[in-house]
Design an enzyme around this catalytic site. Sequence first.
Site, PDB file in Angstrom:
ATOM      1  N   GLU A 166      -3.486-130.644  60.094  1.00  0.00           N
ATOM      2  CA  GLU A 166      -2.592-131.445  60.932  1.00  0.00           C
ATOM      3  C   GLU A 166      -2.464-132.828  60.300  1.00  0.00           C
ATOM      4  O   GLU A 166      -3.472-133.416  59.876  1.00  0.00           O
ATOM      5  CB  GLU A 166      -3.109-131.571  62.361  1.00  0.00           C
ATOM      6  CG  GLU A 166      -3.161-130.249  63.108  1.00  0.00           C
ATOM      7  CD  GLU A 166      -3.560-130.410  64.567  1.00  0.00           C
ATOM      8  OE1 GLU A 166      -3.234-129.524  65.371  1.00  0.00           O
ATOM      9  OE2 GLU A 166      -4.196-131.438  64.899  1.00  0.00           O
ATOM     10  N   ASP A 178      -6.878-125.170  60.681  1.00  0.00           N
ATOM     11  CA  ASP A 178      -5.866-126.207  60.889  1.00  0.00           C
ATOM     12  C   ASP A 178      -5.750-127.223  59.761  1.00  0.00           C
ATOM     13  O   ASP A 178      -6.752-127.797  59.327  1.00  0.00           O
ATOM     14  CB  ASP A 178      -6.197-127.026  62.151  1.00  0.00           C
ATOM     15  CG  ASP A 178      -5.963-126.273  63.435  1.00  0.00           C
ATOM     16  OD1 ASP A 178      -5.265-125.254  63.412  1.00  0.00           O
ATOM     17  OD2 ASP A 178      -6.487-126.720  64.468  1.00  0.00           O
ATOM     18  N   GLU A 207      -8.701-120.028  64.403  1.00  0.00           N
ATOM     19  CA  GLU A 207      -7.663-120.941  63.921  1.00  0.00           C
ATOM     20  C   GLU A 207      -8.200-121.768  62.766  1.00  0.00           C
ATOM     21  O   GLU A 207      -9.365-122.170  62.761  1.00  0.00           O
ATOM     22  CB  GLU A 207      -7.215-121.857  65.066  1.00  0.00           C
ATOM     23  CG  GLU A 207      -6.010-122.706  64.768  1.00  0.00           C
ATOM     24  CD  GLU A 207      -5.478-123.426  66.009  1.00  0.00           C
ATOM     25  OE1 GLU A 207      -5.034-124.582  65.868  1.00  0.00           O
ATOM     26  OE2 GLU A 207      -5.513-122.840  67.113  1.00  0.00           O
TER      27      GLU A 207
END
Length: 303
Positions: free
Chosen positions: A111, A109, A107
């Site tokens: 955010e 990311d 993953e």
Amino acid sequence: MARPHTSLGSLAFLLLPLLLLAANFMSTNASDFNKNFRVTWGDGRGKILNNGKLLTLSLDKISGSGFESKNQYLFGKIDMQIKLVPGDSAGTVTTYYLSSIGSNHDEIDFEFLGNQSGQPYTLHTNVFSQGKGNREQQFHLWFDPTADFHTYSVLWNPQRIIFSVDGTPLREFKNMESIGVPFPKSQPMRIYASLWNADDWATQGGRIKTDWTKAPFTASYGGFSMNACKWTSRGSSCTASQSSASTTSTATSRSSSNSWMNQELDSTSQERMNWVRKNYMIYNYCTDKGRFSQGLPPECNVS
């Protein structure tokens, strides 16, 4: 003098190698969310508008919303234009990330942790490989991310992952498998985005809760571009030689559509990243010795 004659057959023969090279990469510059993405949850709170040029996600007390790419990719350069939730966004999290599936997933990311009116957003980044994350780095931004669209980019190739904002790099995660650090390189990933409530942790460690009188909260995705290796049941659209090529190109190179596959930071980009990290980084797992009682992760000891 008469112009040289070139038959269509000869021209096609000359162009064939170039056409085959270009076909190995999926390049999407025009924004068409209808063609490339699908809203996957939210019961109507996610909407594709303006003939596919705009996608909005909304959050209320009942539900948030999210979307995902129709295709999977193994390496690529992805740019996403986002305008974050304005005003009092405390408790909300807007995301844009790449992820595979399964307990040992990879993953990458972005955010965005909301805050009270007048307080800055926190940009939270993380990298998971083979199910292991805990590689958080957080930043404040040097502009208001709610006033207009800004471009958030992931460059992911076999050598490194680079996070950038409006072309300014803020984080580089290098392939350090040579010292035992797993690197995302074998699991294809989809592109995801979501808007959801996380007021148990998102804003000031959960001390500030979501003010539902301000709902619905809306984040807008105003465009995207990608140059990536599309994954199908037959494997990657990029050849093994392209994925493992050792030659490099600088971050400013535009000499070919696949320059990202071996791209690295040039000296100017490195200086810009250092400026961001000096002035806007607010958390780095590599300096959190209290968190890692057995010693910092091995990649933190590499200069």
